[in-house]
Design a protein around this motif. Sequence first.
Motif, short mmCIF file in Angstrom:
data_model
loop_
_atom_site.label_atom_id
_atom_site.label_comp_id
_atom_site.label_asym_id
_atom_site.label_seq_id
_atom_site.Cartn_x
_atom_site.Cartn_y
_atom_site.Cartn_z
N PRO A 99 -85.56 -1.53 76.77
CA PRO A 99 -85.32 -1.86 78.17
C PRO A 99 -84.03 -2.67 78.28
CG PRO A 99 -86.89 -3.38 77.25
CD PRO A 99 -86.63 -2.35 76.18
N GLN A 100 -83.45 -2.66 79.46
CA GLN A 100 -82.23 -3.46 79.63
C GLN A 100 -82.53 -4.96 79.66
OE1 GLN A 100 -83.06 -0.88 81.62
NE2 GLN A 100 -81.41 0.63 81.43
N LEU A 101 -83.74 -5.34 80.05
CA LEU A 101 -84.13 -6.74 80.17
C LEU A 101 -85.43 -6.98 79.43
CD1 LEU A 101 -83.46 -6.85 83.98
CD2 LEU A 101 -82.32 -8.42 82.39
N VAL A 102 -85.54 -8.11 78.75
CA VAL A 102 -86.76 -8.41 78.02
C VAL A 102 -87.03 -9.90 78.05
CG1 VAL A 102 -85.53 -8.60 75.79
CG2 VAL A 102 -87.98 -8.07 75.83
N PHE A 112 -84.17 -11.18 67.38
CA PHE A 112 -83.50 -10.19 68.21
C PHE A 112 -81.99 -10.22 67.96
CE2 PHE A 112 -86.88 -10.43 71.87
CZ PHE A 112 -87.84 -9.99 70.98
N VAL A 113 -81.45 -11.41 67.80
CA VAL A 113 -80.02 -11.55 67.51
C VAL A 113 -79.70 -10.96 66.14
CG1 VAL A 113 -78.13 -13.19 67.17
CG2 VAL A 113 -79.79 -13.57 69.00
N ALA A 114 -80.55 -11.29 65.15
CA ALA A 114 -80.33 -10.77 63.80
C ALA A 114 -80.36 -9.26 63.75
CB ALA A 114 -81.39 -11.35 62.85
N ALA A 115 -81.16 -8.65 64.60
CA ALA A 115 -81.27 -7.18 64.64
C ALA A 115 -80.23 -6.54 65.55
CB ALA A 115 -82.68 -6.79 65.11
N ASP A 116 -79.28 -7.35 66.06
CA ASP A 116 -78.24 -6.85 66.95
C ASP A 116 -78.86 -6.17 68.17
OD1 ASP A 116 -75.64 -6.62 67.72
OD2 ASP A 116 -75.18 -4.87 66.48
N ALA A 117 -79.97 -6.72 68.66
CA ALA A 117 -80.73 -6.07 69.74
C ALA A 117 -80.45 -6.65 71.12
CB ALA A 117 -82.23 -6.17 69.44
N VAL A 118 -79.85 -7.84 71.19
CA VAL A 118 -79.58 -8.45 72.49
C VAL A 118 -78.10 -8.78 72.62
CG1 VAL A 118 -81.91 -9.35 72.84
CG2 VAL A 118 -80.22 -10.73 71.62
N ALA A 119 -77.64 -8.78 73.87
CA ALA A 119 -76.23 -9.00 74.16
C ALA A 119 -75.88 -10.48 74.22
CB ALA A 119 -75.88 -8.33 75.49
N ASP A 120 -74.64 -10.79 73.93
CA ASP A 120 -74.10 -12.13 74.10
C ASP A 120 -73.69 -12.29 75.57
OD1 ASP A 120 -72.70 -14.50 74.14
OD2 ASP A 120 -71.35 -13.99 72.49
N LEU A 121 -74.32 -13.25 76.25
CA LEU A 121 -74.06 -13.47 77.67
C LEU A 121 -73.23 -14.73 77.91
CD1 LEU A 121 -77.67 -12.79 79.10
CD2 LEU A 121 -75.75 -11.18 78.94
N SER A 122 -72.43 -15.12 76.93
CA SER A 122 -71.71 -16.39 77.05
C SER A 122 -70.79 -16.42 78.27
CB SER A 122 -70.91 -16.68 75.78
OG SER A 122 -70.10 -15.58 75.42
N ALA A 123 -70.16 -15.29 78.59
CA ALA A 123 -69.29 -15.25 79.78
C ALA A 123 -70.12 -15.16 81.05
CB ALA A 123 -68.33 -14.06 79.69
N GLU A 124 -71.10 -14.28 81.07
CA GLU A 124 -71.89 -14.05 82.27
C GLU A 124 -72.78 -15.24 82.64
OE1 GLU A 124 -70.97 -10.11 80.35
OE2 GLU A 124 -71.67 -12.09 79.68
N ALA A 318 -83.58 -12.00 78.06
CA ALA A 318 -82.41 -11.50 77.35
C ALA A 318 -82.03 -10.11 77.87
CB ALA A 318 -82.70 -11.45 75.85
N VAL A 319 -80.80 -9.73 77.60
CA VAL A 319 -80.27 -8.43 78.00
C VAL A 319 -80.02 -7.60 76.74
CG1 VAL A 319 -78.37 -7.21 79.14
CG2 VAL A 319 -79.23 -9.38 80.07
N SER A 320 -80.43 -6.36 76.76
CA SER A 320 -80.29 -5.49 75.60
C SER A 320 -78.83 -5.26 75.23
CB SER A 320 -80.96 -4.13 75.87
OG SER A 320 -80.63 -3.20 74.87
N ALA A 321 -78.57 -5.25 73.93
CA ALA A 321 -77.22 -4.92 73.46
C ALA A 321 -76.86 -3.48 73.76
CB ALA A 321 -77.13 -5.19 71.95
N LYS A 322 -77.85 -2.64 74.04
CA LYS A 322 -77.61 -1.23 74.35
C LYS A 322 -77.24 -1.01 75.82
CE LYS A 322 -78.79 0.44 70.26
NZ LYS A 322 -77.81 1.14 69.38
N ALA A 323 -77.33 -2.04 76.64
CA ALA A 323 -77.01 -1.90 78.06
C ALA A 323 -75.55 -1.51 78.23
CB ALA A 323 -77.29 -3.21 78.79
N THR A 324 -75.29 -0.63 79.18
CA THR A 324 -73.91 -0.27 79.51
C THR A 324 -73.23 -1.47 80.17
OG1 THR A 324 -74.41 0.51 81.73
CG2 THR A 324 -74.69 2.09 79.92
N PRO A 325 -71.91 -1.46 80.27
CA PRO A 325 -71.23 -2.58 80.94
C PRO A 325 -71.76 -2.85 82.34
CG PRO A 325 -69.63 -1.30 79.72
CD PRO A 325 -70.93 -0.55 79.63
#
Length: 443
Positions: A99-102, A112-124, A318-325
Amino acid sequence: MRTNRLAAAAVLATALAAAGCGASEPTQPAPAAQPQSSAPAAPAAPVKLTYWTWAPNMDKIVKVWNDKNPDIQVTVSKQAGGDDAAAKFLTAAKAGNPPQLVQAEYQHLPSFVAADAVADLSAEAAPVKGEFSEGLWSLVTLGTEGVYGVPQDSGPMMLYYRKDLFEKYGIEVPKTWDDYAAAARKVREQDKNVFLGTFSSKDPGSFAGLSQQAGGQWWSIAGEAWKVAINDQATTKVADYWGKLVEEGAIDDMPYFTPEWNKALNDGKLLTWPSAVWAPGVLEANAPKAKGKWAAAPLPQWSAGENASGFWGGSAVAVSAKATPDEKAGAAKFVSWLNTDPEAVELLVKEAFIYPASTKGTQSLTTPPAYFDTQADFWQQAAQAAATARGFTFGPNVNAAYTAYKDAFDKALANKSSFTDALKTMQDATVADMQKSGFTVAQ
Protein backbone atom coordinates in the motif's frame (compact mmCIF):
# COMPACT_ATOMS: atom_id res chain seq x y z
CA MET A 1 20.59 7.44 5.96
CA ARG A 2 19.96 3.77 5.31
CA THR A 3 22.26 1.25 6.88
CA ASN A 4 22.86 -2.15 5.23
CA ARG A 5 19.35 -2.10 3.80
CA LEU A 6 19.94 -3.91 0.54
CA ALA A 7 22.22 -6.50 2.05
CA ALA A 8 19.74 -7.55 4.70
CA ALA A 9 16.36 -6.78 3.17
CA ALA A 10 15.43 -10.26 1.98
CA VAL A 11 16.70 -12.00 5.09
CA LEU A 12 14.99 -9.55 7.41
CA ALA A 13 11.67 -9.65 5.61
CA THR A 14 11.65 -13.44 5.72
CA ALA A 15 12.58 -13.47 9.39
CA LEU A 16 9.86 -11.03 10.35
CA ALA A 17 7.28 -12.90 8.32
CA ALA A 18 8.03 -15.99 10.33
CA ALA A 19 8.37 -14.27 13.69
CA GLY A 20 5.56 -14.32 16.19
CA CYS A 21 7.39 -12.65 19.00
CA GLY A 22 6.96 -9.32 20.70
CA ALA A 23 3.37 -8.62 21.67
CA SER A 24 1.82 -5.57 20.11
CA GLU A 25 1.38 -2.81 22.66
CA PRO A 26 -1.99 -1.16 23.11
CA THR A 27 -2.39 2.52 22.29
CA GLN A 28 -4.93 5.11 23.32
CA PRO A 29 -5.63 8.98 23.71
CA ALA A 30 -3.97 13.13 23.97
CA PRO A 31 -2.31 16.04 21.77
CA ALA A 32 -2.03 18.03 18.09
CA ALA A 33 -2.57 20.88 15.59
CA GLN A 34 -1.06 22.34 12.45
CA PRO A 35 -2.15 24.91 9.92
CA GLN A 36 -2.86 23.20 6.64
CA SER A 37 -0.74 25.79 4.86
CA SER A 38 2.42 24.18 6.27
CA ALA A 39 1.63 20.75 4.84
CA PRO A 40 3.35 19.52 1.64
CA ALA A 41 1.90 20.74 -1.65
CA ALA A 42 -0.67 18.57 -3.42
CA PRO A 43 0.45 16.61 -6.50
CA ALA A 44 -0.38 17.94 -9.95
CA ALA A 45 -2.54 14.96 -10.95
CA PRO A 46 -5.28 13.10 -9.06
CA VAL A 47 -3.99 10.08 -7.14
CA LYS A 48 -5.55 7.14 -5.33
CA LEU A 49 -3.92 5.84 -2.17
CA THR A 50 -4.44 2.74 -0.04
CA TYR A 51 -3.85 3.04 3.71
CA TRP A 52 -3.22 -0.03 5.87
CA THR A 53 -4.19 0.67 9.48
CA TRP A 54 -5.66 -1.04 12.53
CA ALA A 55 -6.95 2.12 14.22
CA PRO A 56 -10.73 1.87 14.72
CA ASN A 57 -13.08 4.06 12.70
CA MET A 58 -10.29 5.34 10.48
CA ASP A 59 -12.66 5.16 7.51
CA LYS A 60 -14.79 7.90 9.14
CA ILE A 61 -11.76 10.12 9.55
CA VAL A 62 -10.52 9.49 6.02
CA LYS A 63 -13.96 10.37 4.64
CA VAL A 64 -13.50 13.90 6.00
CA TRP A 65 -10.27 14.15 4.02
CA ASN A 66 -11.72 12.62 0.86
CA ASP A 67 -14.68 15.00 0.87
CA LYS A 68 -12.31 17.97 0.92
CA ASN A 69 -9.61 16.60 -1.38
CA PRO A 70 -11.07 15.08 -4.56
CA ASP A 71 -7.62 15.00 -6.18
CA ILE A 72 -6.12 12.81 -3.42
CA GLN A 73 -8.43 9.96 -2.49
CA VAL A 74 -7.52 7.54 0.31
CA THR A 75 -9.00 4.07 0.78
CA VAL A 76 -8.67 2.43 4.22
CA SER A 77 -7.75 -1.25 4.42
CA LYS A 78 -8.22 -2.53 7.98
CA GLN A 79 -5.37 -4.69 9.29
CA ALA A 80 -4.90 -6.85 12.38
CA GLY A 81 -1.99 -4.82 13.76
CA GLY A 82 1.12 -5.89 15.67
CA ASP A 83 3.79 -8.23 14.36
CA ASP A 84 1.46 -9.81 11.81
CA ALA A 85 0.77 -6.44 10.18
CA ALA A 86 4.50 -5.66 10.01
CA ALA A 87 5.30 -9.02 8.42
CA LYS A 88 2.43 -8.60 5.93
CA PHE A 89 3.69 -5.19 4.85
CA LEU A 90 7.26 -6.42 4.40
CA THR A 91 6.00 -9.34 2.32
CA ALA A 92 3.93 -7.00 0.14
CA ALA A 93 6.88 -4.64 -0.27
CA LYS A 94 9.15 -7.49 -1.33
CA ALA A 95 6.51 -8.66 -3.83
CA GLY A 96 6.27 -5.14 -5.26
CA ASN A 97 2.63 -4.45 -4.35
CA PRO A 98 2.57 -2.65 -0.97
CA PRO A 99 0.00 0.00 0.00
CA GLN A 100 1.11 3.58 -0.42
CA LEU A 101 0.45 4.27 3.28
CA VAL A 102 0.99 2.06 6.30
CA GLN A 103 0.59 2.43 10.06
CA ALA A 104 3.88 1.34 11.61
CA GLU A 105 4.60 0.75 15.28
CA TYR A 106 7.78 2.58 16.22
CA GLN A 107 9.64 -0.62 17.04
CA HIS A 108 8.86 -2.02 13.58
CA LEU A 109 9.81 1.05 11.57
CA PRO A 110 13.58 0.28 11.49
CA SER A 111 12.89 -3.10 9.89
CA PHE A 112 10.88 -1.31 7.19
CA VAL A 113 13.82 1.03 6.59
CA ALA A 114 16.27 -1.87 6.51
CA ALA A 115 14.13 -3.59 3.88
CA ASP A 116 14.05 -0.41 1.75
CA ALA A 117 10.25 -0.55 2.09
CA VAL A 118 9.45 3.02 3.19
CA ALA A 119 10.28 6.40 1.72
CA ASP A 120 12.40 9.14 3.27
CA LEU A 121 10.03 12.05 3.98
CA SER A 122 12.66 14.46 5.29
CA ALA A 123 11.68 17.16 2.76
CA GLU A 124 7.94 16.57 2.83
CA ALA A 125 7.65 16.27 6.61
CA ALA A 126 9.94 19.20 7.47
CA PRO A 127 7.03 21.67 7.90
CA VAL A 128 5.39 19.54 10.63
CA LYS A 129 8.49 18.55 12.63
CA GLY A 130 7.80 21.27 15.20
CA GLU A 131 4.47 19.65 16.05
CA PHE A 132 6.21 16.81 17.91
CA SER A 133 8.51 16.50 20.90
CA GLU A 134 12.17 15.86 20.23
CA GLY A 135 12.00 12.45 21.87
CA LEU A 136 9.04 11.38 19.76
CA TRP A 137 10.52 12.70 16.52
CA SER A 138 13.64 10.62 17.14
CA LEU A 139 11.50 7.49 16.85
CA VAL A 140 10.89 8.20 13.15
CA THR A 141 14.41 9.39 12.26
CA LEU A 142 16.40 6.47 13.73
CA GLY A 143 19.03 9.02 14.75
CA THR A 144 19.71 9.97 11.12
CA GLU A 145 18.86 12.87 8.80
CA GLY A 146 16.07 10.80 7.25
CA VAL A 147 12.41 10.88 8.30
CA TYR A 148 10.60 7.59 7.76
CA GLY A 149 7.11 8.42 8.96
CA VAL A 150 4.96 11.05 10.65
CA PRO A 151 4.15 10.22 14.30
CA GLN A 152 0.49 9.42 14.91
CA ASP A 153 0.16 8.27 18.51
CA SER A 154 2.42 7.66 21.47
CA GLY A 155 2.52 5.84 24.78
CA PRO A 156 4.16 8.11 27.37
CA MET A 157 4.62 6.30 30.66
CA MET A 158 3.31 7.29 34.09
CA LEU A 159 2.92 5.62 37.48
CA TYR A 160 -0.60 4.36 38.17
CA TYR A 161 -1.36 3.78 41.84
CA ARG A 162 -4.19 2.91 44.25
CA LYS A 163 -4.65 6.19 46.11
CA ASP A 164 -6.97 4.68 48.75
CA LEU A 165 -4.51 1.91 49.61
CA PHE A 166 -1.56 4.30 49.63
CA GLU A 167 -3.43 6.13 52.36
CA LYS A 168 -4.19 2.89 54.18
CA TYR A 169 -0.55 1.82 54.26
CA GLY A 170 0.78 5.32 54.94
CA ILE A 171 2.63 5.64 51.64
CA GLU A 172 3.44 8.85 49.78
CA VAL A 173 3.48 8.86 45.99
CA PRO A 174 7.15 8.01 45.26
CA LYS A 175 9.15 10.78 43.60
CA THR A 176 12.27 8.64 43.07
CA TRP A 177 12.87 4.96 42.45
CA ASP A 178 14.55 4.82 45.85
CA ASP A 179 11.28 6.08 47.31
CA TYR A 180 9.45 3.37 45.37
CA ALA A 181 11.71 0.65 46.80
CA ALA A 182 11.20 1.96 50.34
CA ALA A 183 7.43 2.02 49.84
CA ALA A 184 7.51 -1.54 48.48
CA ARG A 185 9.25 -2.74 51.62
CA LYS A 186 6.86 -0.81 53.85
CA VAL A 187 3.84 -2.48 52.26
CA ARG A 188 5.33 -5.93 52.70
CA GLU A 189 6.05 -5.25 56.37
CA GLN A 190 2.36 -4.51 56.93
CA ASP A 191 0.73 -7.16 54.77
CA LYS A 192 2.49 -10.17 53.26
CA ASN A 193 -0.41 -10.69 50.84
CA VAL A 194 0.07 -7.30 49.15
CA PHE A 195 2.76 -6.01 46.80
CA LEU A 196 3.46 -2.46 45.70
CA GLY A 197 4.29 -3.71 42.20
CA THR A 198 5.53 -6.54 40.05
CA PHE A 199 8.23 -7.20 37.46
CA SER A 200 7.01 -8.72 34.19
CA SER A 201 9.38 -10.89 32.19
CA LYS A 202 6.75 -11.14 29.46
CA ASP A 203 6.60 -7.44 28.51
CA PRO A 204 9.80 -6.16 26.90
CA GLY A 205 8.03 -3.00 25.72
CA SER A 206 7.56 -1.94 29.32
CA PHE A 207 11.20 -2.65 30.15
CA ALA A 208 12.30 -0.72 27.05
CA GLY A 209 10.26 2.29 28.19
CA LEU A 210 11.78 2.22 31.66
CA SER A 211 15.22 1.94 30.07
CA GLN A 212 14.47 4.99 27.91
CA GLN A 213 13.54 6.94 31.02
CA ALA A 214 16.90 6.08 32.56
CA GLY A 215 18.73 7.23 29.41
CA GLY A 216 19.28 3.84 27.77
CA GLN A 217 20.07 3.70 24.05
CA TRP A 218 19.83 0.13 22.83
CA TRP A 219 20.62 0.79 19.17
CA SER A 220 22.39 3.57 17.30
CA ILE A 221 23.94 4.07 13.90
CA ALA A 222 27.68 4.59 13.45
CA GLY A 223 28.54 5.32 9.83
CA GLU A 224 27.44 2.25 7.88
CA ALA A 225 27.15 0.04 10.94
CA TRP A 226 24.72 -0.50 13.79
CA LYS A 227 25.84 -0.23 17.39
CA VAL A 228 24.03 -2.40 19.93
CA ALA A 229 24.19 -1.47 23.62
CA ILE A 230 21.22 -3.12 25.26
CA ASN A 231 23.31 -3.72 28.38
CA ASP A 232 24.48 -0.13 28.57
CA GLN A 233 25.02 1.50 31.94
CA ALA A 234 21.51 2.99 32.15
CA THR A 235 19.70 -0.23 31.30
CA THR A 236 21.95 -2.27 33.56
CA LYS A 237 20.94 0.07 36.39
CA VAL A 238 17.27 -0.58 35.62
CA ALA A 239 17.74 -4.36 35.45
CA ASP A 240 19.78 -4.46 38.63
CA TYR A 241 17.20 -2.34 40.49
CA TRP A 242 14.24 -4.59 39.64
CA GLY A 243 16.26 -7.75 40.09
CA LYS A 244 17.19 -6.84 43.64
CA LEU A 245 13.60 -5.96 44.55
CA VAL A 246 12.39 -9.31 43.23
CA GLU A 247 15.22 -11.16 44.97
CA GLU A 248 14.38 -9.68 48.39
CA GLY A 249 10.66 -10.25 47.89
CA ALA A 250 9.78 -6.55 47.99
CA ILE A 251 7.83 -6.84 44.74
CA ASP A 252 6.14 -9.72 42.93
CA ASP A 253 7.19 -11.32 39.64
CA MET A 254 3.78 -12.07 38.09
CA PRO A 255 3.53 -11.07 34.41
CA TYR A 256 1.19 -8.33 33.25
CA PHE A 257 -2.05 -9.10 31.40
CA THR A 258 -2.59 -12.51 33.03
CA PRO A 259 -5.61 -13.72 35.03
CA GLU A 260 -3.43 -13.69 38.16
CA TRP A 261 -2.42 -10.08 37.53
CA ASN A 262 -6.00 -9.03 36.78
CA LYS A 263 -7.20 -10.55 40.06
CA ALA A 264 -4.45 -8.87 42.07
CA LEU A 265 -5.38 -5.49 40.60
CA ASN A 266 -9.08 -6.02 41.20
CA ASP A 267 -8.60 -7.28 44.77
CA GLY A 268 -6.23 -4.53 45.87
CA LYS A 269 -3.27 -6.91 46.20
CA LEU A 270 -1.16 -4.96 43.68
CA LEU A 271 -0.93 -1.23 44.29
CA THR A 272 0.98 0.24 41.34
CA TRP A 273 1.60 -0.22 37.64
CA PRO A 274 4.26 1.77 35.75
CA SER A 275 2.46 1.91 32.42
CA ALA A 276 1.55 4.07 29.44
CA VAL A 277 -1.25 6.49 28.69
CA TRP A 278 -3.43 3.67 27.37
CA ALA A 279 -3.55 2.01 30.82
CA PRO A 280 -6.99 3.36 31.83
CA GLY A 281 -8.70 1.12 29.29
CA VAL A 282 -6.81 -1.92 30.56
CA LEU A 283 -7.61 -1.13 34.19
CA GLU A 284 -11.27 -0.51 33.42
CA ALA A 285 -11.55 -3.90 31.73
CA ASN A 286 -9.49 -5.88 34.23
CA ALA A 287 -10.14 -4.17 37.56
CA PRO A 288 -13.69 -2.78 37.34
CA LYS A 289 -14.23 -2.92 41.12
CA ALA A 290 -11.49 -0.34 41.65
CA LYS A 291 -12.94 2.39 39.42
CA GLY A 292 -12.26 5.81 40.90
CA LYS A 293 -9.62 4.43 43.28
CA TRP A 294 -6.64 4.69 40.92
CA ALA A 295 -4.68 7.84 40.11
CA ALA A 296 -1.82 8.75 37.77
CA ALA A 297 1.43 10.47 38.70
CA PRO A 298 4.81 11.01 37.00
CA LEU A 299 7.15 8.03 36.93
CA PRO A 300 9.57 7.99 39.87
CA GLN A 301 12.91 9.51 38.87
CA TRP A 302 16.38 8.08 39.21
CA SER A 303 17.63 11.26 40.87
CA ALA A 304 15.67 13.85 42.81
CA GLY A 305 14.80 16.84 40.66
CA GLU A 306 14.93 15.01 37.34
CA ASN A 307 11.94 15.02 35.02
CA ALA A 308 12.04 12.24 32.44
CA SER A 309 9.77 9.54 31.10
CA GLY A 310 9.78 6.89 28.39
CA PHE A 311 7.43 5.48 25.76
CA TRP A 312 5.59 2.16 25.76
CA GLY A 313 3.76 1.79 22.47
CA GLY A 314 2.74 4.12 19.68
CA SER A 315 2.94 4.30 15.91
CA ALA A 316 3.65 6.47 12.90
CA VAL A 317 2.26 6.57 9.37
CA ALA A 318 4.86 5.76 6.72
CA VAL A 319 4.82 6.06 2.93
CA SER A 320 5.87 3.16 0.72
CA ALA A 321 9.16 3.44 -1.12
CA LYS A 322 7.28 2.05 -4.15
CA ALA A 323 4.97 5.08 -4.30
CA THR A 324 5.25 7.16 -7.46
CA PRO A 325 6.33 10.79 -7.06
CA ASP A 326 2.72 11.98 -7.27
CA GLU A 327 1.59 9.27 -4.83
CA LYS A 328 4.38 10.21 -2.41
CA ALA A 329 3.43 13.91 -2.58
CA GLY A 330 -0.25 13.14 -2.02
CA ALA A 331 0.51 10.67 0.76
CA ALA A 332 2.76 13.17 2.53
CA LYS A 333 0.05 15.83 2.39
CA PHE A 334 -2.51 13.38 3.78
CA VAL A 335 -0.35 12.12 6.68
CA SER A 336 0.57 15.67 7.63
CA TRP A 337 -3.12 16.59 7.76
CA LEU A 338 -4.09 13.40 9.59
CA ASN A 339 -1.57 13.82 12.38
CA THR A 340 -1.37 17.59 12.87
CA ASP A 341 -4.54 19.29 11.63
CA PRO A 342 -6.81 20.28 14.57
CA GLU A 343 -9.93 18.77 13.02
CA ALA A 344 -8.17 15.53 12.15
CA VAL A 345 -6.55 15.18 15.56
CA GLU A 346 -9.86 15.70 17.29
CA LEU A 347 -11.28 12.90 15.15
CA LEU A 348 -8.33 10.65 16.04
CA VAL A 349 -9.15 11.17 19.71
CA LYS A 350 -12.91 10.77 19.47
CA GLU A 351 -13.21 8.15 16.72
CA ALA A 352 -9.95 6.17 16.82
CA PHE A 353 -9.50 6.43 20.62
CA ILE A 354 -5.77 7.07 20.40
CA TYR A 355 -3.41 9.42 22.19
CA PRO A 356 -2.17 11.71 19.41
CA ALA A 357 1.52 12.34 19.06
CA SER A 358 1.25 16.02 18.16
CA THR A 359 1.93 18.31 21.09
CA LYS A 360 -1.00 20.67 20.45
CA GLY A 361 -3.82 18.17 20.79
CA THR A 362 -4.58 18.63 24.46
CA GLN A 363 -7.57 20.79 23.55
CA SER A 364 -9.20 17.65 22.15
CA LEU A 365 -9.00 15.98 25.56
CA THR A 366 -11.40 17.88 27.75
CA THR A 367 -12.52 15.20 30.20
CA PRO A 368 -10.47 12.47 31.90
CA PRO A 369 -10.97 8.80 31.02
CA ALA A 370 -14.08 7.39 32.68
CA TYR A 371 -12.02 5.12 34.94
CA PHE A 372 -10.13 8.21 36.20
CA ASP A 373 -13.12 10.53 36.40
CA THR A 374 -11.99 11.78 39.83
CA GLN A 375 -8.64 13.02 38.47
CA ALA A 376 -9.34 16.22 36.58
CA ASP A 377 -5.68 16.74 35.59
CA PHE A 378 -5.21 13.30 34.04
CA TRP A 379 -4.49 14.63 30.54
CA GLN A 380 -2.21 17.34 31.88
CA GLN A 381 -0.20 14.61 33.59
CA ALA A 382 -0.12 12.66 30.33
CA ALA A 383 1.00 15.69 28.32
CA GLN A 384 3.82 16.32 30.79
CA ALA A 385 4.95 12.70 30.50
CA ALA A 386 4.86 12.93 26.70
CA ALA A 387 6.90 16.13 26.68
CA THR A 388 9.61 14.66 28.92
CA ALA A 389 9.95 11.22 27.31
CA ARG A 390 13.53 10.70 26.22
CA GLY A 391 14.52 9.91 22.65
CA PHE A 392 15.23 6.35 21.61
CA THR A 393 16.31 4.53 18.46
CA PHE A 394 14.85 1.09 17.82
CA GLY A 395 16.94 -1.33 15.79
CA PRO A 396 16.10 -3.48 12.78
CA ASN A 397 15.58 -6.69 14.79
CA VAL A 398 13.37 -5.65 17.69
CA ASN A 399 11.43 -8.91 17.51
CA ALA A 400 14.60 -10.92 18.11
CA ALA A 401 15.62 -8.64 20.98
CA TYR A 402 12.19 -8.86 22.59
CA THR A 403 12.17 -12.66 22.30
CA ALA A 404 15.63 -12.76 23.88
CA TYR A 405 14.35 -10.56 26.72
CA LYS A 406 11.49 -12.93 27.51
CA ASP A 407 13.70 -16.02 27.33
CA ALA A 408 16.52 -14.57 29.43
CA PHE A 409 14.40 -12.95 32.13
CA ASP A 410 12.07 -15.94 32.37
CA LYS A 411 15.14 -18.06 33.15
CA ALA A 412 16.49 -15.49 35.59
CA LEU A 413 13.24 -15.58 37.56
CA ALA A 414 13.03 -19.37 37.46
CA ASN A 415 16.66 -19.83 38.50
CA LYS A 416 16.75 -16.83 40.86
CA SER A 417 19.79 -15.63 38.94
CA SER A 418 21.13 -12.19 38.10
CA PHE A 419 19.05 -9.78 35.99
CA THR A 420 22.33 -8.20 34.90
CA ASP A 421 23.41 -11.54 33.43
CA ALA A 422 20.02 -11.86 31.73
CA LEU A 423 20.54 -8.46 30.13
CA LYS A 424 23.97 -9.57 28.84
CA THR A 425 22.32 -12.65 27.33
CA MET A 426 19.76 -10.39 25.62
CA GLN A 427 22.57 -8.20 24.26
CA ASP A 428 24.53 -11.17 22.89
CA ALA A 429 21.46 -12.74 21.28
CA THR A 430 20.48 -9.47 19.60
CA VAL A 431 23.97 -8.92 18.18
CA ALA A 432 24.17 -12.52 16.94
CA ASP A 433 20.79 -12.19 15.21
CA MET A 434 21.83 -8.95 13.48
CA GLN A 435 25.07 -10.45 12.26
CA LYS A 436 23.25 -13.55 11.00
CA SER A 437 20.82 -11.31 9.10
CA GLY A 438 23.67 -9.54 7.31
CA PHE A 439 23.99 -6.32 9.29
CA THR A 440 27.35 -4.81 10.10
CA VAL A 441 27.57 -4.39 13.86
CA ALA A 442 30.16 -1.99 15.26
CA GLN A 443 32.19 -3.23 18.19
